[in-house]
Scaffold this motif. Sequence first.
Motif, PDB file in Angstrom:
ATOM      1  N   THR A 123       0.821  -0.941  -0.676  1.00 46.20           N
ATOM      2  CA  THR A 123      -0.267   0.273  -0.195  1.00 46.20           C
ATOM      3  C   THR A 123       0.814   1.471   0.026  1.00 46.20           C
ATOM      4  O   THR A 123       0.884   1.859  -0.437  1.00 46.20           O
ATOM      5  CB  THR A 123      -0.682  -0.068   0.958  1.00 46.20           C
ATOM      6  OG1 THR A 123      -2.344  -1.122   0.925  1.00 46.20           O
ATOM      7  CG2 THR A 123      -1.357   1.306   1.161  1.00 46.20           C
ATOM      8  N   HIS A 183       2.403   1.485  -3.481  1.00 46.40           N
ATOM      9  CA  HIS A 183       1.681   2.239  -4.211  1.00 46.40           C
ATOM     10  C   HIS A 183       1.248   3.583  -4.364  1.00 46.40           C
ATOM     11  O   HIS A 183       1.490   4.888  -5.233  1.00 46.40           O
ATOM     12  CB  HIS A 183       0.284   1.597  -4.477  1.00 46.40           C
ATOM     13  CG  HIS A 183      -0.851   1.436  -5.583  1.00 46.40           C
ATOM     14  ND1 HIS A 183      -1.160   1.826  -6.938  1.00 46.40           N
ATOM     15  CD2 HIS A 183      -1.785   2.516  -5.778  1.00 46.40           C
ATOM     16  CE1 HIS A 183      -1.463   1.707  -7.394  1.00 46.40           C
ATOM     17  NE2 HIS A 183      -2.403   2.722  -6.184  1.00 46.40           N
ATOM     18  N   LYS A 184       0.294   4.590  -3.308  1.00 44.87           N
ATOM     19  CA  LYS A 184       0.959   5.567  -2.588  1.00 44.87           C
ATOM     20  C   LYS A 184       2.027   6.489  -3.145  1.00 44.87           C
ATOM     21  O   LYS A 184       1.875   7.457  -3.481  1.00 44.87           O
ATOM     22  CB  LYS A 184       0.196   5.165  -0.677  1.00 44.87           C
ATOM     23  CG  LYS A 184      -1.181   5.036  -1.151  1.00 44.87           C
ATOM     24  CD  LYS A 184      -1.974   5.804  -1.490  1.00 44.87           C
ATOM     25  CE  LYS A 184      -3.446   5.533  -1.189  1.00 44.87           C
ATOM     26  NZ  LYS A 184      -4.562   5.952  -1.574  1.00 44.87           N
ATOM     27  N   THR A 185       3.246   6.213  -2.556  1.00 46.25           N
ATOM     28  CA  THR A 185       4.536   6.616  -3.367  1.00 46.25           C
ATOM     29  C   THR A 185       4.597   7.110  -4.542  1.00 46.25           C
ATOM     30  O   THR A 185       4.849   7.729  -4.752  1.00 46.25           O
ATOM     31  CB  THR A 185       5.718   5.471  -2.607  1.00 46.25           C
ATOM     32  OG1 THR A 185       4.914   4.996  -1.066  1.00 46.25           O
ATOM     33  CG2 THR A 185       6.941   6.584  -2.813  1.00 46.25           C
ATOM     34  N   GLU A 238       2.115   6.673  -6.397  1.00 52.73           N
ATOM     35  CA  GLU A 238       1.088   7.196  -7.010  1.00 52.73           C
ATOM     36  C   GLU A 238       1.282   9.074  -6.785  1.00 52.73           C
ATOM     37  O   GLU A 238       1.372  10.101  -7.444  1.00 52.73           O
ATOM     38  CB  GLU A 238      -0.576   7.717  -6.420  1.00 52.73           C
ATOM     39  CG  GLU A 238      -1.225   6.072  -6.932  1.00 52.73           C
ATOM     40  CD  GLU A 238      -2.089   5.992  -5.937  1.00 52.73           C
ATOM     41  OE1 GLU A 238      -2.387   6.319  -4.947  1.00 52.73           O
ATOM     42  OE2 GLU A 238      -2.601   4.961  -6.262  1.00 52.73           O
ATOM     43  N   GLN A 239       1.776   9.757  -5.476  1.00 53.65           N
ATOM     44  CA  GLN A 239       1.914  11.612  -5.086  1.00 53.65           C
ATOM     45  C   GLN A 239       3.864  11.476  -6.115  1.00 53.65           C
ATOM     46  O   GLN A 239       3.681  12.576  -6.982  1.00 53.65           O
ATOM     47  CB  GLN A 239       2.956  10.668  -4.300  1.00 53.65           C
ATOM     48  CG  GLN A 239       1.719  10.778  -2.484  1.00 53.65           C
ATOM     49  CD  GLN A 239       0.723  11.742  -3.071  1.00 53.65           C
ATOM     50  OE1 GLN A 239       1.055  12.825  -3.037  1.00 53.65           O
ATOM     51  NE2 GLN A 239      -0.270  10.972  -3.053  1.00 53.65           N
TER      52      GLN A 239
END
Length: 122
Positions: free
Chosen positions: A54, A57-59, A61-62
Amino acid sequence: MDALKKGFSMAKEGVVTAAEKTKAGVEEAASKTKEGVMYVGTKTKEGVVTSVNTVAHKTTEQANLMSETAVAGANQTSEKVVEGLESVVASTGLVKQDELENIKGDLTKQEGDVEKPTDAGQ
């Protein structure tokens, strides 16, 4: 005397039986404890893997958002620089206004002539 021997013998058997039952109980408890620890370890590992995925994935996206923002900012800045240079060139008389318009028109045509890549090669 026989009664004492018989009494001690019965007591000995009782202690042996109790010891055997205690040993069996401790072994069962140890086995159940091991199963519990293994279960908790497995669930913890699954949770950590999920959390790491998670976060990754968030990293990503950012990072994509940041790069898109940086590119957009660079494009805006370059457009403003070009506009400023056009103003300076026109106001100083280095290039006449109609010549500047012709240059801009030629550049626009050249940009339109550039072929866009296609997906045919994939």
